[in-house]
Scaffold this motif. Structure first.
Motif, PDB file in Angstrom:
ATOM      1  N   ALA A  72      19.879  -7.133   7.881  1.00 15.83           N
ATOM      2  CA  ALA A  72      18.664  -6.772   8.603  1.00 15.83           C
ATOM      3  C   ALA A  72      18.771  -5.329   9.081  1.00 15.83           C
ATOM      4  O   ALA A  72      19.834  -4.837   9.419  1.00 15.83           O
ATOM      5  CB  ALA A  72      18.473  -7.696   9.794  1.00 15.83           C
ATOM      6  N   VAL A  73      17.658  -4.604   9.114  1.00 13.93           N
ATOM      7  CA  VAL A  73      17.617  -3.247   9.641  1.00 13.93           C
ATOM      8  C   VAL A  73      16.517  -3.186  10.677  1.00 13.93           C
ATOM      9  O   VAL A  73      15.524  -3.908  10.596  1.00 13.93           O
ATOM     10  CB  VAL A  73      17.354  -2.206   8.529  1.00 13.93           C
ATOM     11  N   MET A  74      16.671  -2.319  11.660  1.00 13.64           N
ATOM     12  CA  MET A  74      15.659  -2.195  12.693  1.00 13.64           C
ATOM     13  C   MET A  74      14.398  -1.589  12.107  1.00 13.64           C
ATOM     14  O   MET A  74      14.435  -0.652  11.314  1.00 13.64           O
ATOM     15  CB  MET A  74      16.173  -1.304  13.833  1.00 13.64           C
ATOM     16  N   ALA A  75      13.235  -2.154  12.502  1.00 12.92           N
ATOM     17  CA  ALA A  75      11.967  -1.654  11.997  1.00 12.92           C
ATOM     18  C   ALA A  75      11.636  -0.308  12.630  1.00 12.92           C
ATOM     19  O   ALA A  75      11.958  -0.042  13.779  1.00 12.92           O
ATOM     20  CB  ALA A  75      10.866  -2.651  12.316  1.00 12.92           C
ATOM     21  N   LEU A  76      10.977   0.569  11.877  1.00 13.46           N
ATOM     22  CA  LEU A  76      10.530   1.841  12.405  1.00 13.46           C
ATOM     23  C   LEU A  76       9.351   1.612  13.329  1.00 13.46           C
ATOM     24  O   LEU A  76       8.491   0.768  13.071  1.00 13.46           O
ATOM     25  CB  LEU A  76      10.108   2.767  11.257  1.00 13.46           C
ATOM     26  N   ARG A 115      11.385 -14.218   7.022  1.00 12.04           N
ATOM     27  CA  ARG A 115      10.819 -13.056   6.333  1.00 12.04           C
ATOM     28  C   ARG A 115      10.056 -13.549   5.116  1.00 12.04           C
ATOM     29  O   ARG A 115      10.609 -14.230   4.251  1.00 12.04           O
ATOM     30  CB  ARG A 115      11.962 -12.119   5.923  1.00 12.04           C
ATOM     31  N   HIS A 116       8.762 -13.223   5.021  1.00  8.82           N
ATOM     32  CA  HIS A 116       7.908 -13.746   3.952  1.00  8.82           C
ATOM     33  C   HIS A 116       7.602 -12.727   2.859  1.00  8.82           C
ATOM     34  O   HIS A 116       7.017 -13.078   1.834  1.00  8.82           O
ATOM     35  CB  HIS A 116       6.589 -14.244   4.536  1.00  8.82           C
ATOM     36  N   GLY A 117       7.980 -11.471   3.052  1.00  7.27           N
ATOM     37  CA  GLY A 117       7.660 -10.437   2.082  1.00  7.27           C
ATOM     38  C   GLY A 117       6.378  -9.704   2.442  1.00  7.27           C
ATOM     39  O   GLY A 117       5.569 -10.173   3.257  1.00  7.27           O
ATOM     40  N   ASN A 118       6.195  -8.511   1.865  1.00  3.83           N
ATOM     41  CA  ASN A 118       5.016  -7.678   2.123  1.00  3.83           C
ATOM     42  C   ASN A 118       4.848  -7.354   3.604  1.00  3.83           C
ATOM     43  O   ASN A 118       3.722  -7.158   4.086  1.00  3.83           O
ATOM     44  CB  ASN A 118       3.740  -8.349   1.590  1.00  3.83           C
ATOM     45  N   GLY A 119       5.969  -7.316   4.336  1.00  7.06           N
ATOM     46  CA  GLY A 119       5.920  -6.944   5.739  1.00  7.06           C
ATOM     47  C   GLY A 119       5.621  -8.072   6.698  1.00  7.06           C
ATOM     48  O   GLY A 119       5.482  -7.838   7.903  1.00  7.06           O
ATOM     49  N   TRP A 120       5.529  -9.306   6.205  1.00  8.46           N
ATOM     50  CA  TRP A 120       5.134 -10.433   7.039  1.00  8.46           C
ATOM     51  C   TRP A 120       6.333 -11.262   7.513  1.00  8.46           C
ATOM     52  O   TRP A 120       7.272 -11.504   6.753  1.00  8.46           O
ATOM     53  CB  TRP A 120       4.164 -11.343   6.303  1.00  8.46           C
ATOM     54  N   PHE A 121       6.257 -11.733   8.773  1.00  7.78           N
ATOM     55  CA  PHE A 121       7.307 -12.530   9.391  1.00  7.78           C
ATOM     56  C   PHE A 121       6.665 -13.609  10.268  1.00  7.78           C
ATOM     57  O   PHE A 121       5.539 -13.447  10.757  1.00  7.78           O
ATOM     58  CB  PHE A 121       8.207 -11.655  10.280  1.00  7.78           C
ATOM     59  N   SER A 122       7.390 -14.708  10.477  1.00  9.27           N
ATOM     60  CA  SER A 122       6.971 -15.712  11.467  1.00  9.27           C
ATOM     61  C   SER A 122       8.187 -16.077  12.308  1.00  9.27           C
ATOM     62  O   SER A 122       9.315 -16.082  11.822  1.00  9.27           O
ATOM     63  CB  SER A 122       6.366 -16.951  10.799  1.00  9.27           C
ATOM     64  N   TYR A 163       3.712  -8.466  11.664  1.00  6.37           N
ATOM     65  CA  TYR A 163       3.423  -7.678  10.459  1.00  6.37           C
ATOM     66  C   TYR A 163       3.952  -6.263  10.647  1.00  6.37           C
ATOM     67  O   TYR A 163       3.541  -5.548  11.566  1.00  6.37           O
ATOM     68  CB  TYR A 163       1.921  -7.650  10.204  1.00  6.37           C
ATOM     69  N   ASN A 164       4.903  -5.876   9.793  1.00  5.67           N
ATOM     70  CA  ASN A 164       5.491  -4.544   9.852  1.00  5.67           C
ATOM     71  C   ASN A 164       5.328  -3.875   8.498  1.00  5.67           C
ATOM     72  O   ASN A 164       6.163  -4.064   7.604  1.00  5.67           O
ATOM     73  CB  ASN A 164       6.969  -4.628  10.235  1.00  5.67           C
ATOM     74  N   PRO A 165       4.260  -3.116   8.311  1.00  6.24           N
ATOM     75  CA  PRO A 165       4.016  -2.500   7.004  1.00  6.24           C
ATOM     76  C   PRO A 165       5.027  -1.435   6.624  1.00  6.24           C
ATOM     77  O   PRO A 165       5.091  -1.025   5.469  1.00  6.24           O
ATOM     78  CB  PRO A 165       2.620  -1.893   7.175  1.00  6.24           C
ATOM     79  N   ASN A 166       5.856  -1.011   7.599  1.00  2.55           N
ATOM     80  CA  ASN A 166       6.836   0.044   7.325  1.00  2.55           C
ATOM     81  C   ASN A 166       8.200  -0.483   6.900  1.00  2.55           C
ATOM     82  O   ASN A 166       9.079   0.283   6.546  1.00  2.55           O
ATOM     83  CB  ASN A 166       7.003   0.922   8.563  1.00  2.55           C
ATOM     84  N   ALA A 168      11.161  -7.172  11.812  1.00  2.00           N
ATOM     85  CA  ALA A 168       9.991  -6.930  12.658  1.00  2.00           C
ATOM     86  C   ALA A 168      10.376  -7.243  14.082  1.00  2.00           C
ATOM     87  O   ALA A 168      11.276  -8.039  14.345  1.00  2.00           O
ATOM     88  CB  ALA A 168       8.808  -7.786  12.205  1.00  2.00           C
ATOM     89  N   ASP A 169       9.678  -6.643  15.023  1.00  2.64           N
ATOM     90  CA  ASP A 169       9.983  -6.841  16.432  1.00  2.64           C
ATOM     91  C   ASP A 169       8.691  -7.054  17.204  1.00  2.64           C
ATOM     92  O   ASP A 169       7.598  -7.098  16.624  1.00  2.64           O
ATOM     93  CB  ASP A 169      10.761  -5.644  16.977  1.00  2.64           C
ATOM     94  N   THR A 170       8.819  -7.158  18.526  1.00  7.10           N
ATOM     95  CA  THR A 170       7.682  -7.535  19.358  1.00  7.10           C
ATOM     96  C   THR A 170       6.464  -6.652  19.132  1.00  7.10           C
ATOM     97  O   THR A 170       5.326  -7.137  19.137  1.00  7.10           O
ATOM     98  CB  THR A 170       8.089  -7.486  20.843  1.00  7.10           C
ATOM     99  N   GLN A 171       6.652  -5.349  18.925  1.00  7.96           N
ATOM    100  CA  GLN A 171       5.508  -4.459  18.765  1.00  7.96           C
ATOM    101  C   GLN A 171       4.727  -4.719  17.485  1.00  7.96           C
ATOM    102  O   GLN A 171       3.628  -4.204  17.311  1.00  7.96           O
ATOM    103  CB  GLN A 171       5.939  -2.988  18.817  1.00  7.96           C
ATOM    104  N   HIS A 172       5.293  -5.530  16.586  1.00  5.56           N
ATOM    105  CA  HIS A 172       4.623  -5.822  15.326  1.00  5.56           C
ATOM    106  C   HIS A 172       3.857  -7.149  15.351  1.00  5.56           C
ATOM    107  O   HIS A 172       3.346  -7.596  14.329  1.00  5.56           O
ATOM    108  CB  HIS A 172       5.644  -5.851  14.187  1.00  5.56           C
ATOM    109  N   MET A 173       3.774  -7.777  16.524  1.00  9.56           N
ATOM    110  CA  MET A 173       3.061  -9.045  16.644  1.00  9.56           C
ATOM    111  C   MET A 173       1.562  -8.850  16.384  1.00  9.56           C
ATOM    112  O   MET A 173       0.976  -7.849  16.800  1.00  9.56           O
ATOM    113  CB  MET A 173       3.275  -9.614  18.040  1.00  9.56           C
ATOM    114  N   VAL A 174       0.969  -9.806  15.683  1.00 12.38           N
ATOM    115  CA  VAL A 174      -0.460  -9.748  15.381  1.00 12.38           C
ATOM    116  C   VAL A 174      -1.125 -11.055  15.803  1.00 12.38           C
ATOM    117  O   VAL A 174      -0.458 -12.050  16.094  1.00 12.38           O
ATOM    118  CB  VAL A 174      -0.708  -9.511  13.878  1.00 12.38           C
ATOM    119  N   HIS A 175      -2.463 -11.048  15.824  1.00 12.22           N
ATOM    120  CA  HIS A 175      -3.177 -12.297  16.057  1.00 12.22           C
ATOM    121  C   HIS A 175      -2.869 -13.228  14.890  1.00 12.22           C
ATOM    122  O   HIS A 175      -3.096 -12.870  13.731  1.00 12.22           O
ATOM    123  CB  HIS A 175      -4.679 -12.052  16.145  1.00 12.22           C
ATOM    124  N   PRO A 176      -2.344 -14.408  15.168  1.00 11.21           N
ATOM    125  CA  PRO A 176      -1.968 -15.308  14.067  1.00 11.21           C
ATOM    126  C   PRO A 176      -3.183 -15.891  13.365  1.00 11.21           C
ATOM    127  O   PRO A 176      -4.248 -16.054  13.961  1.00 11.21           O
ATOM    128  CB  PRO A 176      -1.159 -16.397  14.773  1.00 11.21           C
TER     129      PRO A 176
END
Length: 455
Positions: free
Chosen positions: A20-24, A103-110, A151-154, A159-167
């Motif tokens: 794992a690497v830290m998200a930008l 990790r689901h791919g294309n920047g998506w996580f749950s 969702y972390n497109p970068n 992904a981390d807390t700042q990447h949370m989206v409306h589910p």
């Protein structure tokens, strides 16, 4: 109510497979309405078995309270199987909070928290696979599931807390409101979490074939040849070779099985781990999850039992029960001998040596509580704890409150629990029935069988 989601700085973290690497960081928090998001968002389903009704809630201070969800299952406050809401790779565990991130791919996580029997980092899962059981780890006294989509497109690695989206679940975008809980019925695993079918398997009357229930009507598919014994659970379906005793794992595709080990006195699945007791009962081994590599994790044992609450073994001389810590050769005594032990999603039960009482382990030390009277046999799994009447063979379900049991059916040659469902093989083994989930109503789902196994 759950506590705020743990951060990468205050949790015990482990990663498997790709590192794992830290998200930008990004300027601004992505939202579910951002351009392009819906083009790649997986078809997330509610992380509960098909047909289960769940209340989705949030509360003020659940920061951000419009994106985080606490899920409460109607009728089952704890022990319910938790399923992957989409295909992916378990890349991170949060042990102190009973959680994991997929990790689901294309920047998506749950993300999922407060579970027991948690799937370990490094595990590939399909939507509908069991990844844990609803509990209260990190949320004492309030069993529920905490759920997030990120969702972390970068970065496709973390992904981390700042990447949370409306589910978005089952096609419905959720903008949570503390004053307005939402009820939903799960469509996850309605076709069966195992590719090609459901989680119930049967061995033909002559043991010449292994069959998988489709989850619909009375349709079954042959998925394997002759077998001596079936063993199933969160780690998958396994079968022994009737001649050699060697153990094979079902891939999910009919007639595709791979050898994972030699013979044993007993095999058992606990959580997502597979364990074996050596033929001479001198040692307990854990399968590595790959090939035929096993690791010794304990000494001599009389019997093994396991489930979402963990792996347990009896002392071959005294019958005392010990719990495996997860570290080789680290076991702790949790109780004395019993006629039988049984494990649900997050509880351990025992039938007294004279079968006069059912007891529940407190979860600490060697303290047990009496929860029921005389029983002939215990049956346990995600659907709860059941016991048979020692005189009639009738089956009763434990409500969760001491001495509160309700009749759910008559006698059977065998009962099997598959995650969230209860099945029975008729006394003459001529038919398989599924409990409706209410009263004593059962529906026929199959013909004759030698034995059943559920995961």
């Amino acid at each position: 109510m759950s506590a705020h989601r743990p951060t990468r700085r205050n949790i015990l973290k482990s990663a498997g497979g790709l590192s794992a690497v830290m998200a930008l960081g990004v300027s601004g928090v992505p939202t579910a309405r951002a351009a392009g998001i819906e083009d790649t968002r997986p078809d997330f389903r509610l992380p509960f078995p098909c047909g289960v009704k769940v209340e989705l809630k949030t509360y003020r201070g659940h920061n951000p309270d419009d994106k985080k969800i606490d899920m409460y299952r109607y009728g089952m406050p704890s022990g319910s199987p938790i399923l992957a809401s989409a295909d992916g790779f378990v890349h991170e565990n949060f042990w102190s909070s009973g959680g994991l991130e997929i990790r689901h791919g294309n920047g998506w996580f749950s993300l999922y928290l407060h579970m027991t029997g948690v799937a370990q980092a490094g595990t590939w899962v399909k939507r509908g696979d069991i990844i844990g059981y609803m509990g209260d780890v990190g949320s004492p006294g309030k069993p529920h599931l905490h759920y997030e989509q990120l969702y972390n497109p970068n970065s496709d690695q973390d992904a981390d807390t700042q990447h949370m989206v409306h589910p978005k679940l089952q096609g419905q975008l959720l903008i949570m409101n503390p004053d307005h809980p939402v009820d939903m019925i799960s469509t996850n695993s309605c076709g069966g979490p195992v590719p090609g079918g459901g989680d119930l398997f049967a061995l033909s009357p002559d043991r010449s074939g292994v069959f998988q229930y489709s989850g619909q009507g009375v349709a079954w598919t042959k998925v394997g040849g002759a077998a001596g014994e079936l063993v199933a659970g969160g780690a998958g379906l396994f079968a022994t070779n009737p001649s050699t005793g060697d153990l094979f794992r079902f891939s999910g595709t009919p007639d595709e099985w791979s050898k994972v080990g030699g013979p044993a006195a007993q095999f058992v699945v606990a959580g997502d781990g597979l364990y074996g007791l050596s033929p001479d009962r001198s040692a307990v081994f854990q399968w590595s999850g790959s090939g035929t590599l096993w690791t010794k994790v304990g000494g001599a044992a009389g019997r093994l039992c396991g489930g979402g609450a963990g792996l347990f073994s009896t002392n071959p001389s005294t019958g005392d029960l010990f719990r495996f810590s997860g570290t080789p050769d680290e076991w702790s005594k949790v109780g004395g001998p019993a006629a039988q032990f049984a494990v649900t999603g997050n509880h351990l039960y025992g039938l007294s040596p004279d079968k006069s009482a059912v007891l529940q382990w407190s979860g600490s030390g060697t303290s047990w509580i009496k929860v029921g009277g005389a029983a002939g046999e215990l049956v346990a799994g995600g659907a709860g704890l059941f016991s048979t009447n020692p005189s009639t063979g009738d089956l009763f379900r434990f409500s969760g409150t001491p001495d509160e049991w309700s009749k759910v059916g008559g006698p059977a040659a065998q009962f099997a629990v598959t995650g969230d469902h209860l099945y029975g093989l008729s006394p003459d083994r001529s038919a398989v029935f599924q409990w409706s989930g209410s009263g004593i109503e059962w529906n026929k789902v199959g013909g004759p069988a030698h034995s059943l196994a559920g995961r």
